[in-house]
Design a protein around this motif. Sequence first.
Motif, short mmCIF file in Angstrom:
data_model
loop_
_atom_site.label_atom_id
_atom_site.label_comp_id
_atom_site.label_asym_id
_atom_site.label_seq_id
_atom_site.Cartn_x
_atom_site.Cartn_y
_atom_site.Cartn_z
N LEU A 39 6.94 4.92 -3.36
CA LEU A 39 6.70 3.47 -3.40
C LEU A 39 5.25 3.13 -3.11
O LEU A 39 4.66 2.26 -3.74
CB LEU A 39 7.61 2.77 -2.38
N GLY A 43 2.96 1.47 -5.72
CA GLY A 43 2.66 0.09 -5.36
C GLY A 43 1.20 -0.17 -5.03
O GLY A 43 0.68 -1.27 -5.28
N GLY A 63 5.51 -1.73 -8.63
CA GLY A 63 6.19 -1.59 -7.34
C GLY A 63 7.69 -1.72 -7.47
O GLY A 63 8.45 -0.97 -6.84
N LEU A 197 6.85 -9.36 -4.98
CA LEU A 197 5.46 -8.87 -4.94
C LEU A 197 4.54 -9.77 -5.75
O LEU A 197 3.40 -10.02 -5.36
CB LEU A 197 5.39 -7.44 -5.47
N GLN A 201 1.36 -11.56 -3.98
CA GLN A 201 0.09 -10.92 -4.31
C GLN A 201 -1.11 -11.83 -4.04
O GLN A 201 -2.05 -11.46 -3.35
CB GLN A 201 0.10 -10.49 -5.78
N PRO A 207 3.42 -7.37 1.22
CA PRO A 207 4.21 -6.24 0.70
C PRO A 207 5.69 -6.31 1.02
O PRO A 207 6.46 -5.55 0.45
CB PRO A 207 3.57 -5.04 1.40
N ARG A 212 4.59 0.12 4.14
CA ARG A 212 3.52 0.02 3.15
C ARG A 212 2.32 -0.72 3.72
O ARG A 212 1.16 -0.31 3.49
CB ARG A 212 4.03 -0.68 1.89
#
Length: 323
Positions: A39, A43, A63, A197, A201, A207, A212
């Motif tokens: 991931l 991602g 992702g 996501l 963003q 996330p 992550r």
Amino acid sequence: MSTPVSVPPTDRRQSAGDNGFRPGLLSRLGAEAFGTLFLVVAGLGVPLFTLPQSNPLPGALAGGLAVTAAMLAFAYISGGHFNPAITLGNLVAGRIGIAAAAAYIGAQLVGAAAGALALFGILRTVPNIPDARTAFDTVTAGFGEHSVIQTSMAGVLLVEVLGAALLVAVFLGMTARRNTNAAAAPFAVGLAFAVLLQLGQALGNAPFNPARATASALFSSSWALGQLWLFWVAPLVGAGIAGLVFRGFADARGRTATLDADPSDDEADAGSDLADGFDDDQDEKPAAEPRPEAEHGRADADEAPEAGRDEARDFFDGPRKQS
């Protein structure tokens, strides 16, 4: 009618996989670590190395596809969390024990850090990127001046809580025992993650995954670690809310059960959806005592409508133990 035979104590770890054995804790932790690594590589790596003219795949879609692929590959081993928020949601919903949840989160952090380290090493080999940490800043979660559109701390916190709650709710709902579409869970969770996501963003590279967020912060500028707390607190709060709501649904189902229903069935459904896949506490429970022949026949009749759901349920749990 044959008399049921109880499972011997030596067979407690036998399960539903094709090999007849339930995956051990180390196998499950390995699956969680490797899935989380995938991931993070997808991602973070796709947006890090994206060139519009040659890499048309959006980072959010990458992702989401990574989540789907990882769940298809490893969910039958570990349940396919790959995210501390999802693990906490399962813990609150009663699907996993505390010790196993802590071990899962540790494995996820290890896998995420390994994935980010690999990307950092690749960045250092690119001559046009003199500072790998500055490059990581572009994909690291942040708020205020470190958000693309200068989103305040409150705004990023709210979107993380909301997004994590929705993501965990989709996971819990799709992987429930009573969901006849459980085999489609990887696609539903992956699509939900991709949409979230895309939402997060611009707001601050949100996330919705503390592992992550931690991985990218470790290899970014110093400000990232200072803001990391929000990307742990907010998604865990959202996950806890989703877990409580899902647990409330299970309790409500138990309260509205018919009077002639077998109480043990409601008790099992209320807190053990997918638990066979990863709850270590169940290993310590003694084998169930055999029921009298009359009750055994009744159980067979009660379970007959469930026969069509075995394929979807077995995607995560594997077939039920034979009595």
